[in-house]
Design a protein around this motif. Structure first.
Motif, mmCIF file in Angstrom:
data_model
loop_
_atom_site.group_PDB
_atom_site.id
_atom_site.type_symbol
_atom_site.label_atom_id
_atom_site.label_comp_id
_atom_site.label_asym_id
_atom_site.label_seq_id
_atom_site.Cartn_x
_atom_site.Cartn_y
_atom_site.Cartn_z
ATOM 1 N N SER A 1 34.371 30.313 41.722
ATOM 2 C CA SER A 1 35.513 30.860 40.969
ATOM 3 C C SER A 1 36.831 30.710 41.736
ATOM 4 O O SER A 1 37.888 31.061 41.197
ATOM 5 C CB SER A 1 35.278 32.336 40.635
ATOM 6 N N HIS B 1 34.342 37.185 45.746
ATOM 7 C CA HIS B 1 34.332 36.278 44.600
ATOM 8 C C HIS B 1 33.355 35.142 44.866
ATOM 9 O O HIS B 1 33.220 34.676 46.005
ATOM 10 C CB HIS B 1 35.725 35.665 44.367
ATOM 11 N N HIS C 1 43.285 30.650 45.110
ATOM 12 C CA HIS C 1 43.668 31.470 43.966
ATOM 13 C C HIS C 1 42.474 31.623 43.042
ATOM 14 O O HIS C 1 41.540 30.840 43.061
ATOM 15 C CB HIS C 1 44.906 30.952 43.253
ATOM 16 N N TRP C 2 42.520 32.699 42.248
ATOM 17 C CA TRP C 2 41.453 33.001 41.307
ATOM 18 C C TRP C 2 42.052 33.763 40.142
ATOM 19 O O TRP C 2 43.147 34.302 40.236
ATOM 20 C CB TRP C 2 40.322 33.806 41.971
ATOM 21 N N ASN C 3 41.320 33.779 39.036
ATOM 22 C CA ASN C 3 41.805 34.443 37.827
ATOM 23 C C ASN C 3 41.326 35.885 37.780
ATOM 24 O O ASN C 3 40.196 36.187 38.135
ATOM 25 C CB ASN C 3 41.321 33.699 36.578
ATOM 26 N N THR C 4 42.227 36.771 37.341
ATOM 27 C CA THR C 4 41.896 38.180 37.115
ATOM 28 C C THR C 4 42.375 38.542 35.725
ATOM 29 O O THR C 4 43.051 37.743 35.061
ATOM 30 C CB THR C 4 42.599 39.098 38.145
ATOM 31 N N SER C 5 42.087 39.765 35.301
ATOM 32 C CA SER C 5 42.541 40.198 33.976
ATOM 33 C C SER C 5 44.073 40.293 33.925
ATOM 34 O O SER C 5 44.664 40.226 32.858
ATOM 35 C CB SER C 5 41.914 41.539 33.611
ATOM 36 N N GLN C 6 44.715 40.428 35.098
ATOM 37 C CA GLN C 6 46.174 40.480 35.146
ATOM 38 C C GLN C 6 46.804 39.096 35.312
ATOM 39 O O GLN C 6 48.019 38.977 35.392
ATOM 40 C CB GLN C 6 46.640 41.359 36.319
ATOM 41 N N GLY C 7 46.011 38.059 35.405
ATOM 42 C CA GLY C 7 46.521 36.707 35.611
ATOM 43 C C GLY C 7 45.957 36.119 36.885
ATOM 44 O O GLY C 7 44.927 36.552 37.375
ATOM 45 N N GLN C 8 46.652 35.150 37.445
ATOM 46 C CA GLN C 8 46.158 34.472 38.633
ATOM 47 C C GLN C 8 46.604 35.208 39.906
ATOM 48 O O GLN C 8 47.740 35.662 40.001
ATOM 49 C CB GLN C 8 46.672 33.034 38.652
ATOM 50 N N THR C 9 45.682 35.345 40.856
ATOM 51 C CA THR C 9 45.959 36.003 42.124
ATOM 52 C C THR C 9 45.755 35.013 43.250
ATOM 53 O O THR C 9 44.888 34.147 43.185
ATOM 54 C CB THR C 9 45.012 37.216 42.306
ATOM 55 N N THR C 10 46.549 35.143 44.300
ATOM 56 C CA THR C 10 46.457 34.273 45.467
ATOM 57 C C THR C 10 46.069 35.108 46.681
ATOM 58 O O THR C 10 46.467 36.261 46.806
ATOM 59 C CB THR C 10 47.807 33.583 45.730
#
Length: 67
Positions: free
Chosen positions: A63, A59, A10-19
């Motif tokens: 990160s 990525h 998982h990683w952080n994006t402007s929309q929240g966490q993505t898997t």
């Protein structure tokens, strides 16, 4: 933290966490979807596939976190 191909991360994006899932490790400069990335042995990048959208993105290894 060592990642391997096929790891769930998982990683952080402007929309929240993505898997997603790791697809390919890059240790040299490369281009993905028209964007250049300066990967190296010291700062590798991973091409990851989003679980939600199926799209691929690059990525920095630093990160990403194992899910």
């Amino acid at each position: 933290m060592a990642l391997s191909k096929g790891d769930k991360v998982h990683w952080n994006t402007s929309q929240g966490q993505t898997t997603g899932t790791t697809v390919e490790k890059k240790t040299r400069e490369f281009t993905l979807d028209g964007q250049k990335f300066k990967a190296s042995e010291d700062e590798p990048y991973w091409v990851v596939e989003s679980e939600k959208s199926g799209s691929k993105a690059a990525h920095k290894e630093s990160s990403l976190r194992k899910a």
